[in-house]
Design an enzyme around this catalytic site. Structure first.
Site, short mmCIF file in Angstrom:
data_model
loop_
_atom_site.label_atom_id
_atom_site.label_comp_id
_atom_site.label_asym_id
_atom_site.label_seq_id
_atom_site.Cartn_x
_atom_site.Cartn_y
_atom_site.Cartn_z
N PHE A 168 -14.53 -24.35 -16.82
CA PHE A 168 -12.88 -24.90 -16.91
C PHE A 168 -12.79 -25.39 -16.93
CE2 PHE A 168 -15.45 -21.39 -13.77
CZ PHE A 168 -14.33 -19.66 -14.47
N LEU A 169 -13.29 -26.53 -18.52
CA LEU A 169 -13.07 -27.86 -17.94
C LEU A 169 -11.31 -27.94 -18.84
CD1 LEU A 169 -13.45 -29.13 -20.67
CD2 LEU A 169 -15.72 -29.01 -19.74
N LYS A 220 -14.65 -15.47 -16.20
CA LYS A 220 -13.31 -16.79 -17.02
C LYS A 220 -13.19 -16.75 -18.33
CE LYS A 220 -13.64 -19.85 -20.24
NZ LYS A 220 -13.59 -21.67 -20.16
N ASN A 224 -8.71 -17.67 -18.34
CA ASN A 224 -7.70 -17.65 -19.77
C ASN A 224 -6.66 -17.35 -20.44
OD1 ASN A 224 -9.21 -20.44 -19.63
ND2 ASN A 224 -10.43 -19.54 -21.78
N GLY A 273 -2.36 -23.01 -27.57
CA GLY A 273 -3.05 -22.93 -28.19
C GLY A 273 -4.64 -24.20 -28.01
N CYS A 276 -9.58 -22.24 -26.82
CA CYS A 276 -9.68 -21.28 -26.12
C CYS A 276 -9.28 -20.45 -25.99
CB CYS A 276 -10.04 -21.85 -24.43
SG CYS A 276 -11.06 -23.26 -24.23
N LYS A 336 -2.62 -30.57 -27.82
CA LYS A 336 -1.36 -30.92 -26.14
C LYS A 336 -1.97 -32.58 -26.46
CE LYS A 336 -5.28 -30.23 -22.85
NZ LYS A 336 -5.78 -29.81 -21.80
C1 UDX Z 1 -7.62 -24.34 -21.62
C2 UDX Z 1 -7.54 -23.54 -19.65
O1 UDX Z 1 -7.11 -24.50 -19.41
C3 UDX Z 1 -9.32 -24.32 -19.36
O2 UDX Z 1 -9.53 -24.11 -17.88
C4 UDX Z 1 -10.25 -24.03 -20.01
O3 UDX Z 1 -12.05 -23.93 -20.28
C5 UDX Z 1 -10.28 -23.87 -21.39
O4 UDX Z 1 -9.07 -23.32 -21.89
P1 UDX Z 1 -7.23 -26.25 -22.55
O5 UDX Z 1 -6.83 -25.37 -24.26
O6 UDX Z 1 -7.93 -27.81 -22.40
O7 UDX Z 1 -7.60 -26.04 -21.36
O8 UDX Z 1 -5.32 -26.55 -22.51
P2 UDX Z 1 -5.04 -26.23 -21.01
O9 UDX Z 1 -3.70 -27.64 -21.11
O10 UDX Z 1 -4.99 -25.59 -20.26
O11 UDX Z 1 -3.16 -26.42 -22.46
C6 UDX Z 1 -3.40 -24.78 -23.13
C7 UDX Z 1 -2.68 -24.54 -24.08
O12 UDX Z 1 -0.98 -23.87 -23.25
C8 UDX Z 1 -2.10 -25.52 -24.91
O13 UDX Z 1 -1.79 -25.33 -25.79
C9 UDX Z 1 -0.64 -25.87 -24.41
O14 UDX Z 1 0.35 -26.84 -24.40
C10 UDX Z 1 -0.47 -24.28 -23.45
N1 UDX Z 1 0.77 -24.18 -22.63
C11 UDX Z 1 0.33 -24.73 -21.13
C12 UDX Z 1 2.27 -24.07 -22.68
O15 UDX Z 1 2.37 -24.34 -23.29
N2 UDX Z 1 2.33 -24.44 -21.22
C13 UDX Z 1 2.22 -24.89 -19.94
O16 UDX Z 1 2.71 -24.23 -18.72
C14 UDX Z 1 0.86 -25.04 -20.18
#
Ligand code: UDX
Length: 454
Positions: A168-169, A220, A224, A273, A276, A336
């Site tokens: 879940f990282l 999982k 997501n 984006g 995942c 991000k």
């Molecule tokens: C994600 C899950 O959080 C993680 O648990 C899983 O294992 C893999 O997918 P990650 O893709 O690294 O992790 O990024 P995350 O910080 O969760 O952001 C995902 C996307 O959502 C990004 O594009 C981010 O910009 C967007 N986002 C996030 C938003 O638009 N608004 C938010 O409030 C939070």
């Protein structure tokens, strides 16, 4: 075997992790830190050579340091040789990529080819733990595949277990997330295997939740899909706020006070984006269609996210009076903050659209310059008069008519607006695509503010 006491609990297993992508390298370094003897295995020779020298082929805070320390201690090594890494492993973790097919379905070809390679070599009673995100039922498919290889190659039947061990990282905080997980999810049924996996994770002091492999894999996807839906939901509400004059920031404050809802993880913006969410939502949406659930919520969620940036760009275009010949500063290129990962980054849709509409783009990212260059070049977008990636915010905003804050990197959340406003052209616009600034503050410097949901 290494025998190191970490937080009073011994974890000293031989682990081989197949796939040295994001999840593979982070997991390898963390399990090595816990005192295990870990081997990272990949068929990509250049990647392995770099890792052997302590070089991580992508940017992730704290990872390189951990990699070097654990390598020096002798707990972590990397190889391209299955013959070397598989026979000694008590646990084989599979962390290979599972890209989506055109139909949206998960492509398991890398997983299956790693199974082909390990089956003749793994030792009796090995645990094969699938970390890659795969559809529920994959453990049974893998088990059947191993049995047929053993039969075809006339190899004596060995005992083995195939389990699900999802990850879940989050990128940008991956080392911290892996060392301090909210929970450990174990999808297995054999009590001895469950006990071994609990022992492996015990030093992390996180609750271990045990269930069937199918439930673990579904969990999982669900985590997501829920977070992606949450982001799409608040973006939908933000769009309504824009129509009626309400302010989404105030709305989030009000609903967030409800402990069932919370204020976290829903700043409105460009949609989700990364490697995942888009992929996992597409896979669930495609699965829903396949099983005849054509009204499943994830089908429109996926569509909304795919279309979001294009719709927003049309909305912004109307507000700024068109992009043609406008100098546009694009601040933030990675998907991000705290990563240089360009996969499904908003910039990969925004920049081509701006160029197509005749804008002159100066882009900047604190970390992703090289990966962005590679991405845009491979998409056929060459740097020249119409598009340049520059090395500072000031260079990007010099004489710009429009500033777009695309990623909420710390540096981009705390821009010196006074200084920037002096570099911009007259009557400039500031488009806050991640809802990080207050309109009043930006407009106090004579720049027009455009936000989302405000
Ligand atoms: C994600 C899950 O959080 C993680 O648990 C899983 O294992 C893999 O997918 P990650 O893709 O690294 O992790 O990024 P995350 O910080 O969760 O952001 C995902 C996307 O959502 C990004 O594009 C981010 O910009 C967007 N986002 C996030 C938003 O638009 N608004 C938010 O409030 C939070």
């Amino acid at each position: 075997m290494t025998n190191l006491i970490f937080l009073g609990i011994v974890s000293d297993m031989h682990i081989t992790i197949i796939g040295t992508g994001f999840v593979g390298v982070v997991s390898a370094a963390v399990f090595a830190k816990l005192g295990n003897t870990v081997t990272g295995l990949d068929i990509d020779e250049n990647r392995i050579k770099a890792l052997q020298k302590g070089k991580v082929p992508f940017y992730e805070p704290d990872l390189e340091k951990l990699l070097v320390t654990t390598q020096k201690k002798g707990n972590l090594s990397f190889t391209t040789s299955y013959e070397e890494a598989i026979p000694r492993a008590d646990i084989i973790m599979i962390a290979v990529g599972t890209p989506s097919k055109k139909s949206g379905e998960a492509d398991l070809r890398y997983l299956m080819s790693s199974i082909d390679s390990i089956t003749p070599l793994f030792k009796e009673k090995v645990i094969i733990a699938i970390k890659s995100t795969v559809p529920p039922g994959t453990c049974d498919v893998v088990e059947g595949h191993i049995h047929s290889i053993l039969k075809d190659k006339k190899i004596k039947l060995k005992k083995f277990s195939v389990v699900s061990l999802p990850e879940f990282l989050k990128e940008g905080t991956a080392v911290h997330d892996t060392l301090h997980p909210d929970r450990i999810l174990i999808g297995a049924s054999d009590p001895k295997v469950i006990a071994t996996l609990k022992k492996l994770h015990a030093p992390l002091k996180a609750p271990a939740i045990v269930m069937s492999p199918k439930s673990a894999q579904m969990s999982k996807y669900t985590a997501n899909a829920y977070l992606a839906t949450r982001i799409s939901f608040i973006n939908q509400i933000a769009d309504l706020c824009e129509k009626n004059g309400a302010n989404i920031t105030e709305v989030i404050k009000a609903i967030g006070a409800d402990t069932r809802i919370g204020e976290h993880y829903w700043y409105p913006g460009l949609g989700y984006g990364g490697s995942c969410f888009p992929k996992d939502v597409k896979e669930l949406a495609s699965y829903a269609k396949e099983v005849g659930l054509r009204d499943n919520l994830l089908i429109p969620i996926d569509k909304l996210n795919d279309e979001r940036i294009s719709k927003l760009m049309t909305r912004f275009e109307e507000r700024v009076g068109g992009w043609k010949k406008k100098k546009v500063a694009v601040l933030g290129l990675a998907f991000k903050p705290n990563t240089d990962d360009m996969r499904e980054a908003a910039s990969t849709k925004i920049v081509p659209r701006l160029i197509e509409e005749g804008a002159i783009v100066r882009a900047y990212d604190p970390m992703a310059t090289e990966s962005a260059r590679t991405w845009f070049e491979s998409a056929g977008i060459k740097e020249g008069d119409a598009f340049q990636i520059v090395s500072t915010v000031n260079r990007a905003v010099q004489d710009a008519d429009i500033v777009c804050v695309v990623v909420e990197w710390d540096e981009l959340r705390h821009l010196d607006l006074k200084k920037i406003s002096k570099l911009l052209s007259k009557k400039a616009f500031f488009i806050d695509m991640r809802s990080q600034y207050a309109r009043d503050k930006v407009e106090s410097f004579g720049v027009s503010y455009i936000g989302i949901g405000v």
